[in-house]
Design a protein around this motif. Structure first.
Motif, short mmCIF file in Angstrom:
data_model
loop_
_atom_site.label_atom_id
_atom_site.label_comp_id
_atom_site.label_asym_id
_atom_site.label_seq_id
_atom_site.Cartn_x
_atom_site.Cartn_y
_atom_site.Cartn_z
N GLY A 61 0.83 -1.20 0.00
CA GLY A 61 0.00 0.00 0.00
C GLY A 61 0.86 1.24 0.00
O GLY A 61 2.07 1.20 -0.16
N VAL A 62 0.18 2.39 0.18
CA VAL A 62 0.90 3.65 0.18
C VAL A 62 0.26 4.57 1.21
O VAL A 62 -0.96 4.57 1.40
N THR A 63 1.08 5.33 1.91
CA THR A 63 0.59 6.33 2.85
C THR A 63 1.27 7.66 2.57
O THR A 63 2.42 7.69 2.09
N PHE A 64 0.57 8.73 2.85
CA PHE A 64 1.12 10.06 2.66
C PHE A 64 1.63 10.65 3.97
O PHE A 64 2.09 11.78 4.00
N PHE A 65 1.56 9.88 5.05
CA PHE A 65 2.01 10.36 6.35
C PHE A 65 3.42 9.87 6.66
O PHE A 65 3.70 8.67 6.60
N SER A 66 4.29 10.78 7.04
CA SER A 66 5.61 10.42 7.54
C SER A 66 5.53 10.26 9.05
O SER A 66 4.51 10.59 9.67
N MET A 67 6.59 9.78 9.68
CA MET A 67 6.61 9.64 11.13
C MET A 67 6.46 11.01 11.79
O MET A 67 5.82 11.13 12.84
N SER A 113 3.74 -1.98 12.05
CA SER A 113 4.79 -1.06 11.64
C SER A 113 4.28 0.37 11.81
O SER A 113 3.14 0.59 12.21
N TYR A 114 5.11 1.35 11.48
CA TYR A 114 4.73 2.72 11.79
C TYR A 114 3.46 3.15 11.05
O TYR A 114 2.63 3.87 11.59
N GLU A 115 3.28 2.67 9.80
CA GLU A 115 2.08 3.11 9.07
C GLU A 115 0.83 2.43 9.63
O GLU A 115 -0.27 3.00 9.61
N MET A 116 0.98 1.22 10.18
CA MET A 116 -0.14 0.57 10.85
C MET A 116 -0.50 1.32 12.12
O MET A 116 -1.67 1.55 12.43
N LEU A 117 0.54 1.71 12.87
CA LEU A 117 0.32 2.47 14.09
C LEU A 117 -0.34 3.80 13.78
O LEU A 117 -1.23 4.26 14.50
N SER A 118 0.07 4.43 12.68
CA SER A 118 -0.49 5.74 12.32
C SER A 118 -1.98 5.64 12.02
O SER A 118 -2.76 6.52 12.38
N LYS A 119 -2.40 4.55 11.36
CA LYS A 119 -3.82 4.36 11.07
C LYS A 119 -4.62 4.25 12.37
O LYS A 119 -5.69 4.87 12.52
N ALA A 120 -4.11 3.44 13.29
CA ALA A 120 -4.79 3.26 14.58
C ALA A 120 -4.81 4.57 15.37
O ALA A 120 -5.82 4.91 16.00
N ALA A 121 -3.70 5.30 15.34
CA ALA A 121 -3.61 6.56 16.07
C ALA A 121 -4.55 7.61 15.51
O ALA A 121 -5.16 8.38 16.24
N LYS A 122 -4.67 7.63 14.18
CA LYS A 122 -5.55 8.61 13.54
C LYS A 122 -6.99 8.41 13.99
O LYS A 122 -7.72 9.38 14.22
N PHE A 123 -7.41 7.16 14.15
CA PHE A 123 -8.78 6.89 14.59
C PHE A 123 -8.94 7.11 16.08
O PHE A 123 -10.03 7.45 16.54
N GLY A 124 -7.88 6.87 16.86
CA GLY A 124 -7.95 7.12 18.29
C GLY A 124 -7.98 5.89 19.18
O GLY A 124 -8.34 5.98 20.36
N PHE A 125 -7.59 4.71 18.65
CA PHE A 125 -7.54 3.51 19.49
C PHE A 125 -6.53 3.71 20.63
O PHE A 125 -5.43 4.22 20.42
N SER A 126 -6.89 3.24 21.82
CA SER A 126 -5.96 3.30 22.95
C SER A 126 -5.26 1.97 23.18
O SER A 126 -4.22 1.92 23.85
N MET A 127 -5.82 0.89 22.63
CA MET A 127 -5.26 -0.46 22.81
C MET A 127 -5.15 -1.16 21.47
O MET A 127 -6.14 -1.28 20.74
N ILE A 128 -3.93 -1.61 21.14
CA ILE A 128 -3.68 -2.35 19.91
C ILE A 128 -3.01 -3.66 20.27
O ILE A 128 -2.00 -3.67 21.00
N GLY A 129 -3.54 -4.76 19.77
CA GLY A 129 -2.94 -6.06 20.02
C GLY A 129 -2.67 -6.78 18.71
O GLY A 129 -3.48 -6.73 17.78
N SER A 130 -1.53 -7.45 18.63
CA SER A 130 -1.17 -8.18 17.42
C SER A 130 -0.74 -9.60 17.76
O SER A 130 -0.19 -9.86 18.83
N LYS A 147 3.45 12.14 14.57
CA LYS A 147 3.72 12.68 15.90
C LYS A 147 2.83 13.87 16.24
O LYS A 147 2.70 14.24 17.41
N ASN A 148 2.22 14.46 15.23
CA ASN A 148 1.32 15.58 15.46
C ASN A 148 -0.12 15.15 15.71
O ASN A 148 -0.99 16.00 15.94
N PHE A 149 -0.38 13.84 15.65
CA PHE A 149 -1.73 13.35 15.94
C PHE A 149 -2.05 13.59 17.42
O PHE A 149 -1.17 13.69 18.27
#
Length: 258
Positions: free
Chosen positions: A90-96, A186-203, A100-102
């Motif tokens: 895939g592709v994301t337009f967000f850098s790390m 990975s960071y782009e997976m974390l960014s998706k979760a952070a953008k929505f506002g999840f507080s708990m992520i499990g893998s 960090k500004n989320f």
């Protein structure tokens, strides 16, 4: 275990307001959810009502979206793209730096490790495409009543976009939702979760160093290797309570990294 079929992937072009964003390799299922989730994750929409129309054009392998407001397509399309690792590229337009500004998560809700492991096991048992092919990723959101919504795809990040898209379309509040995934965080997976506002992520598997750093910075609890009676808590936000540690004390099931 005998698998009945092989996983499938299709090139799907995402077209927004007449502009081609990119071609994605996707499993041909829940594509409306994926489009909502991807557009939300990339900051192109904030609410379900930001989309005027969405059409999955199967004949041409395209998803055509019209937004309510004019998108600054030139600004978006000239922004540096970051291609994601792994299957279903895939592709994301967000850098790390962007991530960090989320907004940082403020939730103080806690979860027992036994509950997280139970939900992960239920998730695995209710992933039909994986059970059919053995080659699919999945993502799952769990609400405070224990109800699950599961989406699957050839790409781990696509599966996460699909469950986020479902949540956006249903107007769900992330405050008491858990995100579970089969794939590496990975960071782009974390960014998706952070953008929505999840507080708990499990893998079921690992998280990358960059994802862990971002989770710590954004106050997200990140747990890896949720399987059997074990887990690794990569962060230290106090949201995971170990209630299944080996009673002998010789083989702790919960490992908290510093």
């Amino acid at each position: 275990m005998h698998r009945k079929s092989c996983p499938e992937e299709y090139p799907i072009t995402l077209i927004v307001n007449g502009y081609e964003v990119a071609v994605f390799q996707l499993t041909n299922q829940d594509l409306e959810d994926w489009a909502y989730g991807y557009l939300f994750s990339e900051g192109l929409i904030e609410h379900r009502n930001d989309i005027q129309s969405l059409k999955v054009d199967s004949d041409f392998g395209a998803i055509r979206v019209v937004l309510e407001s004019e998108m600054d397509a030139e600004k978006m399309l000239t922004k540096k793209k970051h291609y994601t690792a792994g299957c279903g590229r895939g592709v994301t337009f967000f850098s790390m730096t962007d991530v960090k500004n989320f907004t940082k998560v403020q939730s103080k809700k806690t979860y027992k490790l036994s509950y997280l492991l139970k939900m992960r096991a239920e998730f695995a048992k209710n992933s039909p495409l994986y059970l059919e092919t053995g080659g699919m990723h999945g993502a799952c959101i769990v609400n405070e009543s224990g109800d699950m919504v599961i989406r699957e795809d050839i790409g781990r990040h696509n599966a996460v976009d699909k469950v986020i898209g479902h949540a956006v379309r249903q107007g769900l509040n992330p405050k008491n939702l858990i995100l579970l995934t089969t794939g590496r965080v990975s960071y782009e997976m974390l960014s998706k979760a952070a953008k929505f506002g999840f507080s708990m992520i499990g893998s079921r598997t690992a998280a990358t160093k960059q994802a862990i750093q971002l989770a710590k910075y954004l106050n997200i609890e990140l747990v890896g290797y949720l399987r059997g009676k074990m887990a690794i808590v990569y962060t230290s936000k106090g949201r995971v309570i170990d209630d299944v540690t080996d009673q002998t004390g010789t083989q702790p099931n919960l490992r908290v990294l510093p």
